[in-house]
Design a protein around this motif. Structure first.
Motif, mmCIF file in Angstrom:
data_model
loop_
_atom_site.group_PDB
_atom_site.id
_atom_site.type_symbol
_atom_site.label_atom_id
_atom_site.label_comp_id
_atom_site.label_asym_id
_atom_site.label_seq_id
_atom_site.Cartn_x
_atom_site.Cartn_y
_atom_site.Cartn_z
ATOM 1 N N GLY A 1 0.799 -1.218 0.000
ATOM 2 C CA GLY A 1 0.000 0.000 0.000
ATOM 3 C C GLY A 1 0.835 1.271 0.000
ATOM 4 N N GLN A 2 2.081 1.167 0.434
ATOM 5 C CA GLN A 2 2.985 2.316 0.454
ATOM 6 C C GLN A 2 3.996 2.257 -0.690
ATOM 7 O OE1 GLN A 2 2.351 4.779 2.719
ATOM 8 N NE2 GLN A 2 0.616 3.433 3.216
ATOM 9 N N THR B 1 2.538 3.352 -11.443
ATOM 10 C CA THR B 1 1.479 3.455 -12.442
ATOM 11 C C THR B 1 1.777 4.590 -13.410
ATOM 12 O OG1 THR B 1 0.168 4.939 -11.044
ATOM 13 C CG2 THR B 1 -0.262 2.568 -10.836
ATOM 14 N N ILE C 1 -5.014 -4.869 -4.263
ATOM 15 C CA ILE C 1 -5.212 -3.510 -3.754
ATOM 16 C C ILE C 1 -3.911 -2.909 -3.210
ATOM 17 C CG2 ILE C 1 -6.393 -2.129 -1.995
ATOM 18 C CD1 ILE C 1 -8.846 -3.974 -2.395
ATOM 19 N N PRO C 2 -3.159 -3.585 -2.314
ATOM 20 C CA PRO C 2 -1.910 -2.979 -1.829
ATOM 21 C C PRO C 2 -0.859 -2.822 -2.923
ATOM 22 C CG PRO C 2 -2.642 -4.760 -0.375
ATOM 23 C CD PRO C 2 -3.440 -4.869 -1.631
ATOM 24 N N ALA D 1 -10.266 0.176 -11.231
ATOM 25 C CA ALA D 1 -8.905 0.494 -10.799
ATOM 26 C C ALA D 1 -8.252 1.359 -11.857
ATOM 27 C CB ALA D 1 -8.095 -0.786 -10.596
ATOM 28 N N THR E 1 -11.386 1.191 -6.287
ATOM 29 C CA THR E 1 -12.625 1.360 -5.530
ATOM 30 C C THR E 1 -13.734 0.568 -6.206
ATOM 31 O OG1 THR E 1 -13.539 3.258 -6.752
ATOM 32 C CG2 THR E 1 -11.961 3.756 -4.998
ATOM 33 N N HIS F 1 -9.523 7.830 -12.956
ATOM 34 C CA HIS F 1 -10.490 7.130 -12.107
ATOM 35 C C HIS F 1 -11.778 7.934 -11.994
ATOM 36 C CE1 HIS F 1 -12.170 5.975 -8.094
ATOM 37 N NE2 HIS F 1 -11.908 4.765 -8.536
ATOM 38 N N GLU G 1 -2.167 0.353 -5.047
ATOM 39 C CA GLU G 1 -2.020 1.565 -4.240
ATOM 40 C C GLU G 1 -0.553 1.867 -3.971
ATOM 41 O OE1 GLU G 1 -6.332 1.507 -1.927
ATOM 42 O OE2 GLU G 1 -4.518 0.929 -0.830
ATOM 43 N N ARG H 1 -5.644 9.209 -10.587
ATOM 44 C CA ARG H 1 -6.910 9.563 -9.934
ATOM 45 C C ARG H 1 -7.833 10.349 -10.859
ATOM 46 N NH1 ARG H 1 -7.493 8.762 -4.542
ATOM 47 N NH2 ARG H 1 -5.686 7.834 -3.514
ATOM 48 N N ILE I 1 -5.273 3.698 -7.743
ATOM 49 C CA ILE I 1 -6.447 3.730 -6.881
ATOM 50 C C ILE I 1 -7.397 2.618 -7.307
ATOM 51 C CG2 ILE I 1 -7.474 5.508 -8.366
ATOM 52 C CD1 ILE I 1 -8.994 6.518 -5.885
ATOM 53 N N TYR J 1 -4.488 -6.138 -13.558
ATOM 54 C CA TYR J 1 -4.167 -5.306 -12.398
ATOM 55 C C TYR J 1 -2.651 -5.194 -12.213
ATOM 56 C CZ TYR J 1 -9.085 -5.885 -11.225
ATOM 57 O OH TYR J 1 -10.456 -5.887 -11.260
#
Length: 262
Positions: free
Chosen positions: A132-133, A148, A220-221, A246, A231, A253, A224, A250, A229, A195
């Motif tokens: 995630g980081q 990305t 997801i991690p 995904a 959702t 998105h 991100e 942003r 992103i 993904y």
């Protein structure tokens, strides 16, 4: 124990499950239809079950207080602080067709929130993982950080979905169609590989429906951590699955959500 401490263990899960699954690939093996003719073909193979069984055994032996949610053998202790979310072969249709567009998804949630994930493609020897980081790729020819691609305009975007038929014939299919028509290029049949390619900056947008937690939690991690992103179509957290979008940017998105909810 911190999330970082789990990285080596997840690698071992990937190695062990890959050793169980890979001998079946491009061979003759038994395939069943979990839908039993009531819905779209939903295959499961001996390889799916073998891969998940190996991972469950290793998790139970190493972390007996952790929960597990797997595609093939269901849930155990889902209320535990840590829950492993497993899909031994995401992309079983590709697997039975001999195509390398599949992977093993290993996700970890803490109090219901995805905190670590890995996609392993044992045939190509590739691993995509993140917390995630940050997110990273390790393969036979490179090891690098994943980032990305920054694309704000749908007209310039490459998008992917597993199969447009999974949206049905109603409003979801129409909503997906609006996004696809706006995009530069759409690709099908990619499952978890889409993904992974989004995290790697090759694909800009993924739009899906009817996902289960084990289809998306691990990614997801990774996404991100690479700067993207993930959702639901409503903009809510994606860990429970459902209709998922995904994006690597942003702004892209937001543009996709606007069309999906038009």
């Amino acid at each position: 124990m911190s999330v970082v401490d789990f990285a080596r263990f997840v690698d071992e899960l990937a190695t062990q499950s890959g050793q169980a699954i890979l001998p079946f690939f491009r061979t003759a093996f038994a395939t069943e239809d979990k839908a039993k003719g009531q819905a779209a073909f939903d295959p499961v193979t001996e390889a799916d079950r073998a891969g998940e069984a190996v991972m469950r055994q290793l998790i139970k032996r190493t972390f007996p207080d952790h929960g597990i949610l797997g595609e093939e053998f269901g849930a155990e202790d889902e209320d535990a602080e840590y829950v492993w979310v497993l899909d031994p072969i995401d992309g079983t249709r590709g697997f039975i067709a001999g195509l390398p567009l599949w992977g093993t998804l290993i996700g970890l949630t803490r109090q219901g929130v995805p905190c670590y994930g890995l996609m392993h493609q044992p045939f190509t020897g590739e691993r995509f993982f993140g917390d995630g980081q940050a997110a990273h790729y390790r393969g036979p020819h490179a090891t690098r950080r994943l980032r990305t691609r920054r694309k704000a305009d749908l007209a310039e975007a490459i998008m992917a979905t597993t199969d447009p038929r999974l949206f049905g014939e109603g409003s979801d299919r129409e909503a997906y169609g609006r996004v696809e028509r706006a995009a530069r290029l759409a690709r099908y049949g990619t499952d978890c590989y889409a993904y992974s390619m989004l995290a790697a900056g090759q694909i800009d947008l993924v739009v899906e429906a009817q996902l289960k937690p084990y289809d998306i939690v691990a990614m997801i991690p990774v996404i991100e951590g690479a700067g993207g992103i993930v959702t639901t179509w409503e903009g809510a957290p994606a860990a429970k699955g459902g209709r998922i979008v995904a994006a690597g940017d942003r702004r892209l998105h937001e543009a996709a959500l606007a069309l999906l909810n038009a």
